[in-house]
Scaffold this active site. Sequence first.
Site, PDB file in Angstrom:
ATOM      1  N   SER A 149       2.185   3.468   5.553  1.00  0.00           N
ATOM      2  CA  SER A 149       3.622   3.156   5.586  1.00  0.00           C
ATOM      3  C   SER A 149       4.260   2.995   4.221  1.00  0.00           C
ATOM      4  O   SER A 149       5.489   2.933   4.133  1.00  0.00           O
ATOM      5  CB  SER A 149       3.857   1.887   6.394  1.00  0.00           C
ATOM      6  OG  SER A 149       3.925   2.212   7.748  1.00  0.00           O
ATOM      7  N   LYS A 190       6.879   5.415   3.355  1.00  0.00           N
ATOM      8  CA  LYS A 190       8.247   5.291   3.880  1.00  0.00           C
ATOM      9  C   LYS A 190       9.254   4.995   2.766  1.00  0.00           C
ATOM     10  O   LYS A 190      10.436   5.295   2.894  1.00  0.00           O
ATOM     11  CB  LYS A 190       8.281   4.208   4.972  1.00  0.00           C
ATOM     12  CG  LYS A 190       7.429   4.602   6.187  1.00  0.00           C
ATOM     13  CD  LYS A 190       7.255   3.490   7.205  1.00  0.00           C
ATOM     14  CE  LYS A 190       6.341   3.960   8.342  1.00  0.00           C
ATOM     15  NZ  LYS A 190       6.003   2.892   9.306  1.00  0.00           N
ATOM     16  N   TYR A 196       5.649  13.399   9.669  1.00  0.00           N
ATOM     17  CA  TYR A 196       5.439  11.948   9.521  1.00  0.00           C
ATOM     18  C   TYR A 196       3.949  11.608   9.348  1.00  0.00           C
ATOM     19  O   TYR A 196       3.576  10.834   8.471  1.00  0.00           O
ATOM     20  CB  TYR A 196       6.029  11.236  10.750  1.00  0.00           C
ATOM     21  CG  TYR A 196       5.715   9.756  10.803  1.00  0.00           C
ATOM     22  CD1 TYR A 196       6.400   8.856   9.984  1.00  0.00           C
ATOM     23  CD2 TYR A 196       4.730   9.260  11.652  1.00  0.00           C
ATOM     24  CE1 TYR A 196       6.097   7.499  10.018  1.00  0.00           C
ATOM     25  CE2 TYR A 196       4.428   7.914  11.681  1.00  0.00           C
ATOM     26  CZ  TYR A 196       5.113   7.037  10.869  1.00  0.00           C
ATOM     27  OH  TYR A 196       4.804   5.702  10.893  1.00  0.00           O
ATOM     28  N   TYR A 198       6.638  -5.492   7.927  1.00  0.00           N
ATOM     29  CA  TYR A 198       6.657  -5.647   9.380  1.00  0.00           C
ATOM     30  C   TYR A 198       7.260  -7.019   9.719  1.00  0.00           C
ATOM     31  O   TYR A 198       8.163  -7.467   9.022  1.00  0.00           O
ATOM     32  CB  TYR A 198       5.249  -5.485   9.969  1.00  0.00           C
ATOM     33  CG  TYR A 198       4.450  -4.373   9.346  1.00  0.00           C
ATOM     34  CD1 TYR A 198       4.868  -3.054   9.468  1.00  0.00           C
ATOM     35  CD2 TYR A 198       3.305  -4.636   8.630  1.00  0.00           C
ATOM     36  CE1 TYR A 198       4.139  -2.016   8.904  1.00  0.00           C
ATOM     37  CE2 TYR A 198       2.561  -3.604   8.061  1.00  0.00           C
ATOM     38  CZ  TYR A 198       2.989  -2.303   8.200  1.00  0.00           C
ATOM     39  OH  TYR A 198       2.271  -1.289   7.636  1.00  0.00           O
ATOM     40  N   VAL A 233      -0.859   0.204   6.701  1.00  0.00           N
ATOM     41  CA  VAL A 233      -2.062  -0.195   7.439  1.00  0.00           C
ATOM     42  C   VAL A 233      -3.356   0.333   6.818  1.00  0.00           C
ATOM     43  O   VAL A 233      -4.446  -0.017   7.266  1.00  0.00           O
ATOM     44  CB  VAL A 233      -2.013   0.178   8.945  1.00  0.00           C
ATOM     45  CG1 VAL A 233      -0.924  -0.582   9.668  1.00  0.00           C
ATOM     46  CG2 VAL A 233      -1.855   1.673   9.134  1.00  0.00           C
TER      47      VAL A 233
HETATM   48  N1  GLU Z   1       0.802   6.108  10.273  1.00  0.00           N
HETATM   49  C1  GLU Z   1       0.904   4.742  10.732  1.00  0.00           C
HETATM   50  C2  GLU Z   1       1.553   4.690  12.084  1.00  0.00           C
HETATM   51  O1  GLU Z   1       2.559   5.284  12.275  1.00  0.00           O
HETATM   52  C3  GLU Z   1       1.644   3.939   9.730  1.00  0.00           C
HETATM   53  C4  GLU Z   1       1.654   2.511  10.098  1.00  0.00           C
HETATM   54  C5  GLU Z   1       1.763   1.601   8.931  1.00  0.00           C
HETATM   55  O2  GLU Z   1       1.184   1.784   7.864  1.00  0.00           O
HETATM   56  O3  GLU Z   1       2.492   0.624   9.153  1.00  0.00           O
HETATM   57  O4  GLU Z   1       1.095   4.061  12.974  1.00  0.00           O
END
Ligand code: GLU
Length: 309
Positions: free
Chosen positions: A64, A67, A191, A243, A261
């Site tokens: 993530s 992002k 993504y 989060y 994650v």
């Molecule tokens: N590729 C992961 C997902 O979409 C990213 C989640 C993350 O790092 O928060 O579940």
Amino acid sequence: MADLQATLDSIYSDILPRIGEGKVADYIPELAKVDPRQFGMAIVTVDGQVFRVGDADIAFSIQSISKVFTLTLALGKVGEGLWKRVGREPSGSAFNSIVQLEHESGIPRNPFINAGAIAVTDVVMAGHAPREAIGELLRFVRYLADDESIAIDDKVARSETQTGYRNVALANFMRAYRNLDHPVDHVLGVYFHQCALAMSCEQLARAGLFLAARGSNPMTGHSVVSPKRARRINALMLTCGHYDGSGDFAYHVGLPGKSGVGGGIFAVAPGIASIAVWSPGLNKVGNSQLGALALEMLAARTGWSVFGD
Ligand code: GLU
């Protein structure tokens, strides 16, 4: 800054006895294979000094944290128009929550939860085939870090493509609400590849340095975004970057940051430095347990919290 290396070394020796704490993400099978007994940290200062400790040169799955880079690209393409597609408020829900998306009629709460990031990726794809969009993102990250060796881990991308059921649900939901312009499998293909970017702490700290330096990378001389945009991306990371652990991270660390994650956390001390830490074991809300602890120690030992020392 002379004693920054000593500060990093002291953090490392305090962390070492706890190495292996937390639980690696196992919902993506490839990530479940990662050895949790690893820890690395890198700091790049706005005057161009680089400090490293532990496994700072090992490439890991940034997940993530990517992002932040797609948000930067999307803002560059559509500017403030992006905020018609995605909000700017902390979510208070899990990063992959479906309930919230339905409540809010397909407009995700912010660009850093999965639904929001999928919408941002859809924006980045405009005018591109999926393969070209992936190429554009990879070129952008290499340009930011000034490092052509950065690559995407195809195994991780494939692993998530095979098991990312919740993301498929989120994307379909948004498509139903007309908040996705491209076919679901195309958007998710991009993504999953962006999440599978593999970078070391040092590469990540270099790539994100522009956010610590008013939008320009002082090491490469590249002007990436305006100072105002850098400030706003930092504001979003501070309020939404972890989060539903974002409030706790602001309380304990006090720096804008984004976690993934894969166990990485990217953080910014505005005007001072960019920082990346990696340790694969996650806490209950999905943030690197020792990574967050190391950043808390760093903020306490340097006085870098944006809320004062
Ligand atoms: N590729 C992961 C997902 O979409 C990213 C989640 C993350 O790092 O928060 O579940």
